[in-house]
Enzyme design. Structure first.
Site, PDB file in Angstrom:
ATOM      1  N   SER A 141      40.690   2.518  36.905  1.00 25.89           N
ATOM      2  CA  SER A 141      41.206   3.831  36.501  1.00 25.89           C
ATOM      3  C   SER A 141      42.188   4.266  37.575  1.00 25.89           C
ATOM      4  CB  SER A 141      40.037   4.833  36.438  1.00 25.89           C
ATOM      5  OG  SER A 141      40.508   6.173  36.330  1.00 25.89           O
ATOM      6  N   TYR A 154      32.445   9.049  39.902  1.00 29.48           N
ATOM      7  CA  TYR A 154      33.347   8.194  39.105  1.00 29.48           C
ATOM      8  C   TYR A 154      34.436   7.615  40.004  1.00 29.48           C
ATOM      9  CZ  TYR A 154      36.453   6.862  35.231  1.00 29.48           C
ATOM     10  OH  TYR A 154      37.243   6.170  34.342  1.00 29.48           O
TER      11      TYR A 154
HETATM   12  P1  NAP Z   1      34.297   4.925  25.749  1.00 32.52           P
HETATM   13  O1  NAP Z   1      35.011   5.055  24.455  1.00 32.52           O
HETATM   14  O2  NAP Z   1      33.278   5.929  26.146  1.00 32.52           O
HETATM   15  O3  NAP Z   1      33.694   3.463  25.829  1.00 32.52           O
HETATM   16  C1  NAP Z   1      32.876   3.070  26.889  1.00 32.52           C
HETATM   17  C2  NAP Z   1      32.391   1.666  26.594  1.00 32.52           C
HETATM   18  O4  NAP Z   1      31.539   1.237  27.676  1.00 32.52           O
HETATM   19  C3  NAP Z   1      31.604   1.606  25.317  1.00 32.52           C
HETATM   20  O5  NAP Z   1      31.951   0.445  24.619  1.00 32.52           O
HETATM   21  C4  NAP Z   1      30.164   1.552  25.801  1.00 32.52           C
HETATM   22  O6  NAP Z   1      29.389   0.802  24.913  1.00 32.52           O
HETATM   23  C5  NAP Z   1      30.316   0.792  27.110  1.00 32.52           C
HETATM   24  N1  NAP Z   1      29.229   1.089  28.037  1.00 32.52           N
HETATM   25  C6  NAP Z   1      28.985   2.262  28.659  1.00 32.52           C
HETATM   26  N2  NAP Z   1      27.901   2.158  29.434  1.00 32.52           N
HETATM   27  C7  NAP Z   1      27.451   0.880  29.287  1.00 32.52           C
HETATM   28  C8  NAP Z   1      26.372   0.162  29.839  1.00 32.52           C
HETATM   29  N3  NAP Z   1      25.518   0.728  30.692  1.00 32.52           N
HETATM   30  N4  NAP Z   1      26.214  -1.126  29.492  1.00 32.52           N
HETATM   31  C9  NAP Z   1      27.065  -1.717  28.612  1.00 32.52           C
HETATM   32  N5  NAP Z   1      28.102  -1.087  28.063  1.00 32.52           N
HETATM   33  C10 NAP Z   1      28.297   0.211  28.403  1.00 32.52           C
HETATM   34  O7  NAP Z   1      35.342   4.938  26.953  1.00 32.52           O
HETATM   35  P2  NAP Z   1      36.708   4.165  27.179  1.00 32.52           P
HETATM   36  O8  NAP Z   1      37.728   5.198  27.445  1.00 32.52           O
HETATM   37  O9  NAP Z   1      36.964   3.126  26.162  1.00 32.52           O
HETATM   38  O10 NAP Z   1      36.362   3.482  28.589  1.00 32.52           O
HETATM   39  C11 NAP Z   1      36.460   2.098  28.841  1.00 32.52           C
HETATM   40  C12 NAP Z   1      36.746   1.884  30.325  1.00 32.52           C
HETATM   41  O11 NAP Z   1      38.014   2.455  30.628  1.00 32.52           O
HETATM   42  C13 NAP Z   1      35.739   2.556  31.258  1.00 32.52           C
HETATM   43  O12 NAP Z   1      35.450   1.712  32.335  1.00 32.52           O
HETATM   44  C14 NAP Z   1      36.477   3.788  31.728  1.00 32.52           C
HETATM   45  O13 NAP Z   1      36.037   4.223  32.988  1.00 32.52           O
HETATM   46  C15 NAP Z   1      37.903   3.269  31.783  1.00 32.52           C
HETATM   47  N6  NAP Z   1      38.914   4.321  31.730  1.00 32.52           N
HETATM   48  C16 NAP Z   1      39.009   5.176  30.670  1.00 32.52           C
HETATM   49  C17 NAP Z   1      39.962   6.172  30.687  1.00 32.52           C
HETATM   50  C18 NAP Z   1      40.122   7.168  29.537  1.00 32.52           C
HETATM   51  O14 NAP Z   1      40.811   8.202  29.732  1.00 32.52           O
HETATM   52  N7  NAP Z   1      39.582   6.920  28.370  1.00 32.52           N
HETATM   53  C19 NAP Z   1      40.833   6.288  31.780  1.00 32.52           C
HETATM   54  C20 NAP Z   1      40.708   5.398  32.828  1.00 32.52           C
HETATM   55  C21 NAP Z   1      39.748   4.404  32.795  1.00 32.52           C
HETATM   56  P3  NAP Z   1      28.019   1.365  24.270  1.00 32.52           P
HETATM   57  O15 NAP Z   1      27.977   2.846  24.491  1.00 32.52           O
HETATM   58  O16 NAP Z   1      28.107   0.965  22.857  1.00 32.52           O
HETATM   59  O17 NAP Z   1      26.995   0.609  25.032  1.00 32.52           O
END
Ligand code: NAP
Length: 258
Positions: A141, A154
């Protein structure tokens, strides 16, 4: 046909959000994919939407649980062989003032985002060394590069992911394995929806005003799309990226320039 066709990629959190887009983009290259997450139904629905050539396989695990991760990777190997490409995408975000950040919340964010990345990476590195090739892409991130209010856990976890990326890249470069971090800014997923809702709940602003506040310092003036993050991951997996390792690829509309 893509040069990546037939490789085996495992994407953690591959059922929704950025992970689902990454799995889709890798599948479009003819790569066989394993989707790992905590909810089988979510993973199976996304697997069913991928092309048949992906032979999408689903494994259920909490990445913070070492034994569950080991079992899930054993299952993935039994289906598709060793993992050639690991995308550590699973993550959680929690925001609260540091004074209210209790030890259990701290441990859960570090446990999923940082220790989860460690668990999954440890499962693939020995076979990648033996094969003399491999790709590890960590979805960190911009919070892995700069600080931010109310996101100490985070931010610390994502800085840790960037540190792990750099250390492993240095250790594994001569083994034919690249390790990079992709650092998105705010991206259109459920995680962003939750950030907007939290601002609405804490400030009484409208959703539009909350979204505008998040974008105040974003030169592009819009959120990142998951497919934009996925395209960077695919690029890092191509042979043309053999010499790119230990990098943090920022995808955020120009907000963080480092
Ligand atoms: P999201 O829609 O909330 O998806 C999070 C994913 O992580 C889901 O597929 C969830 O799967 C999985 N997950 C969460 N906890 C888990 C665990 N303990 N074990 C296995 N799987 C787990 O969020 P996203 O935005 O796609 O985030 C994906 C990545 O991008 C994250 O690392 C996040 O920090 C990073 N990111 C996101 C943003 C943003 O603005 N969206 C910005 C920077 C970085 P289940 O809930 O089905 O298990």
């Amino acid at each position: 046909m893509s040069t990546l066709a037939g490789r085996h990629a495992l994407v953690t959190g591959g059922g929704r959000g950025i992970g689902a887009a990454v799995a889709g983009a890798l599948a479009a290259e003819g790569i066989r994919v394993t989707l790992l997450g905590r909810e089988r139904g979510v993973l199976e629905r996304h697997a069913a939407s991928l092309p048949q050539s992906a032979a999408a396989h689903v494994v259920v695990a909490d990445v913070a649980d070492e034994a569950a991760v080991a079992a899930a990777f054993a299952d993935a190997r039994a289906r598709h062989g060793e993992v050639d490409i690991l995308v550590n995408n699973a993550g959680i975000a929690l925001s609260r003032p540091f004074a209210k950040l209790d030890a259990a919340t701290w441990a859960s964010v570090i446990g999923v985002n940082l220790t989860g990345t460690y668990h999954c990476t440890r499962e693939v590195v020995p076979a990648m060394i033996a094969a003399g090739r491999g790709r590890i892409v960590n979805i960190a991130s911009t919070a892995g590069l700069v600080g931010g209010k109310y996101i100490a856990a985070y931010c610390a976890s994502k800085h840790g992911v960037v540190g792990l990326t750099r250390a492993l890249a240095t250790e594994l470069a001569a083994k034919g394995i690249t390790v990079n971090a992709v650092c998105p800014g705010f991206t259109e997923t459920a995680m962003l929806d939750r950030a907007v809702s939290s601002i609405v709940a804490n400030t009484g602003r409208t959703e539009e005003a909350a979204a505008a506040a998040i974008l105040t310092h974003n030169p592009l003036g819009r959120f990142v799309r998951p497919d934009e993050v996925a395209a960077a991951v695919v690029w890092l997996c191509r042979p043309e990226a053999d010499a790119i390792t230990g990098q943090t690829i920022v995808i955020d509309g120009g907000e963080v320039q480092h």
